[in-house]
Design an enzyme around this catalytic site. Structure first.
Site, PDB file in Angstrom:
ATOM      1  CB  SER A   7      -9.347  -1.508  -0.248  1.00  0.00           C
ATOM      2  OG  SER A   7      -9.151  -1.128   1.104  1.00  0.00           O
ATOM      3  CG  HIS A  32      -6.819  -5.141  -0.393  1.00  0.00           C
ATOM      4  ND1 HIS A  32      -5.630  -5.807  -0.675  1.00  0.00           N
ATOM      5  CD2 HIS A  32      -6.464  -4.077   0.373  1.00  0.00           C
ATOM      6  CE1 HIS A  32      -4.619  -5.164  -0.118  1.00  0.00           C
ATOM      7  NE2 HIS A  32      -5.087  -4.113   0.533  1.00  0.00           N
ATOM      8  CG  ASP A  34      -6.326  -2.256   3.577  1.00  0.00           C
ATOM      9  OD1 ASP A  34      -5.239  -2.649   3.131  1.00  0.00           O
ATOM     10  OD2 ASP A  34      -7.204  -1.725   2.871  1.00  0.00           O
ATOM     11  CG  MET A  36      -4.166  -0.515   8.855  1.00  0.00           C
ATOM     12  SD  MET A  36      -4.499   1.195   8.433  1.00  0.00           S
ATOM     13  CE  MET A  36      -4.848   1.025   6.674  1.00  0.00           C
ATOM     14  CG  HIS A  65      -2.183  -4.726   2.898  1.00  0.00           C
ATOM     15  ND1 HIS A  65      -2.351  -3.492   2.300  1.00  0.00           N
ATOM     16  CD2 HIS A  65      -0.893  -4.744   3.299  1.00  0.00           C
ATOM     17  CE1 HIS A  65      -1.222  -2.810   2.340  1.00  0.00           C
ATOM     18  NE2 HIS A  65      -0.322  -3.541   2.955  1.00  0.00           N
ATOM     19  CG  MET A  67      -0.444  -2.221   6.133  1.00  0.00           C
ATOM     20  SD  MET A  67      -1.636  -1.030   5.507  1.00  0.00           S
ATOM     21  CE  MET A  67      -3.083  -2.076   5.370  1.00  0.00           C
ATOM     22  CG  MET A 136       2.278  -0.334   0.046  1.00  0.00           C
ATOM     23  SD  MET A 136       0.522  -0.759   0.091  1.00  0.00           S
ATOM     24  CE  MET A 136      -0.273   0.819   0.447  1.00  0.00           C
ATOM     25  CG  ASP A 174      -3.289  -1.143  -1.421  1.00  0.00           C
ATOM     26  OD1 ASP A 174      -4.213  -0.333  -1.577  1.00  0.00           O
ATOM     27  OD2 ASP A 174      -3.093  -1.772  -0.352  1.00  0.00           O
TER      28      ASP A 174
HETATM   29  C1  DX5 Z   1      -3.794   1.940   2.565  1.00  0.00           C
HETATM   30  C2  DX5 Z   1      -4.447   0.618   2.272  1.00  0.00           C
HETATM   31  C3  DX5 Z   1      -5.244   0.591   1.034  1.00  0.00           C
HETATM   32  C4  DX5 Z   1      -6.375   1.602   1.012  1.00  0.00           C
HETATM   33  C5  DX5 Z   1      -6.418   2.140  -0.382  1.00  0.00           C
HETATM   34  O1  DX5 Z   1      -2.804   1.783   3.514  1.00  0.00           O
HETATM   35  O2  DX5 Z   1      -3.466  -0.409   2.166  1.00  0.00           O
HETATM   36  O3  DX5 Z   1      -5.707  -0.705   0.714  1.00  0.00           O
HETATM   37  O4  DX5 Z   1      -7.630   1.086   1.340  1.00  0.00           O
HETATM   38  O5  DX5 Z   1      -7.367   3.151  -0.422  1.00  0.00           O
HETATM   39  P1  DX5 Z   1      -7.514   4.122  -1.671  1.00  0.00           P
HETATM   40  O6  DX5 Z   1      -7.868   3.256  -2.844  1.00  0.00           O
HETATM   41  O7  DX5 Z   1      -8.597   5.057  -1.249  1.00  0.00           O
HETATM   42  O8  DX5 Z   1      -6.176   4.810  -1.851  1.00  0.00           O
HETATM   43 ZN    ZN Z   2      -4.135  -2.406   1.386  1.00  0.00          ZN
END
Ligand code: DX5
Ligand code: ZN
Length: 224
Positions: A7, A32, A34, A36, A65, A67, A136, A174
């Site tokens: 990620s 991956h 993310d 947000m 992903h 969010m 999650m 994740d």
């Molecule tokens: C958190 C993200 C993850 C994040 C995981 O909301 O969806 O993808 O990058 O990070 P680690 O592996 O550090 O928990």
């Molecule tokens: Zn994620």
């Protein structure tokens, strides 16, 4: 065979392209990303332009992903920018079946994500539509949080439903994955394993990726 998905949330954003190319050279196939919005989760990250730029420097599959509170509105822009998989949160989709089918009709694989407080049962009636299911194992929004153990039960339940229904979707996890717990999540049934800080907060991210990939493969070999 299980796959580790780095990620980029924990990567050096000033040199994202180089970080991705180094992972690709180390054998990584899927990354991956993310997204947000500062609304569904209390943090802000990247939008379609960043994905479009990264698309030009790597052939790796992009697992995106979302969010964000209104994935229906933005998913097509992410697909156009180069997302191969688009993952939406069950909690943000009142018409989840429609959203998943829309993503597929726009040309991407449609994944669904559940938060730690959302039971697997909420997905029962879309299991035959989804292309992947992500559990999650932290509350979304930040990298570097601690793994929530109940996610293992959810992975097992999901793996059981998948077997019972004869379905093929990969089970993804994740949040909070480390060298210490990766074997346990694989044994529970996780196939796509997202890892941010355990890979990028090291001196050599490609080597950390390879080490985690090896641990996951070894765990799968004795799972049988
Ligand atoms: C958190 C993200 C993850 C994040 C995981 O909301 O969806 O993808 O990058 O990070 P680690 O592996 O550090 O928990
Ligand atoms: Zn994620």
């Amino acid at each position: 065979m299980p796959e580790i998905l780095p990620s980029i949330l924990s990567a050096d954003f000033a040199r994202l392209g180089g970080e991705l190319q180094a992972l690709e050279a180390a054998g990584c196939r899927t990354v991956h990303l993310d997204v947000m919005d500062g609304h569904f989760v209390p943090n802000l990250t990247i939008g379609p332009p960043v994905i479009e730029s990264l698309r030009k420097v790597t052939k790796m599959t992009f697992d995106v992903h979302l969010m964000i509170t209104d994935p229906d509105r933005y998913a097509p822009a992410f697909i156009q920018a180069g997302a191969d998989h688009v993952l939406v949160h069950q909690e943000t989709c009142p018409h989840l079946d429609r959203t998943l089918r829309m993503i597929q009709s726009e040309g991407a694989r449609a994944g669904v994500v559940i938060n730690p407080a959302t039971p697997v049962a909420m997905l029962e009636d879309v299991l035959d539509v989804v292309d992947s299911v992500l559990v999650m194992s932290v509350n979304p929004g930040f990298g570097g949080q601690s793994f929530l153990h109940n996610s293992l039960n959810k992975i097992r339940r999901l793996a059981m439903r998948k077997r019972e229904c004869g379905l093929q979707f990969p089970i993804e996890i994740d949040g909070g994955i480390t060298m210490e717990n990766v074997a346990e999540v694989v044994r529970a049934g996780a196939e796509w394993i997202v890892a941010g800080s355990s890979i990028f907060h090291t001196v050599n991210p490609p080597a950390a990726f390879q080490q985690m990939q090896r641990l996951a493969h070894d765990a799968a070999a004795i799972r049988v």
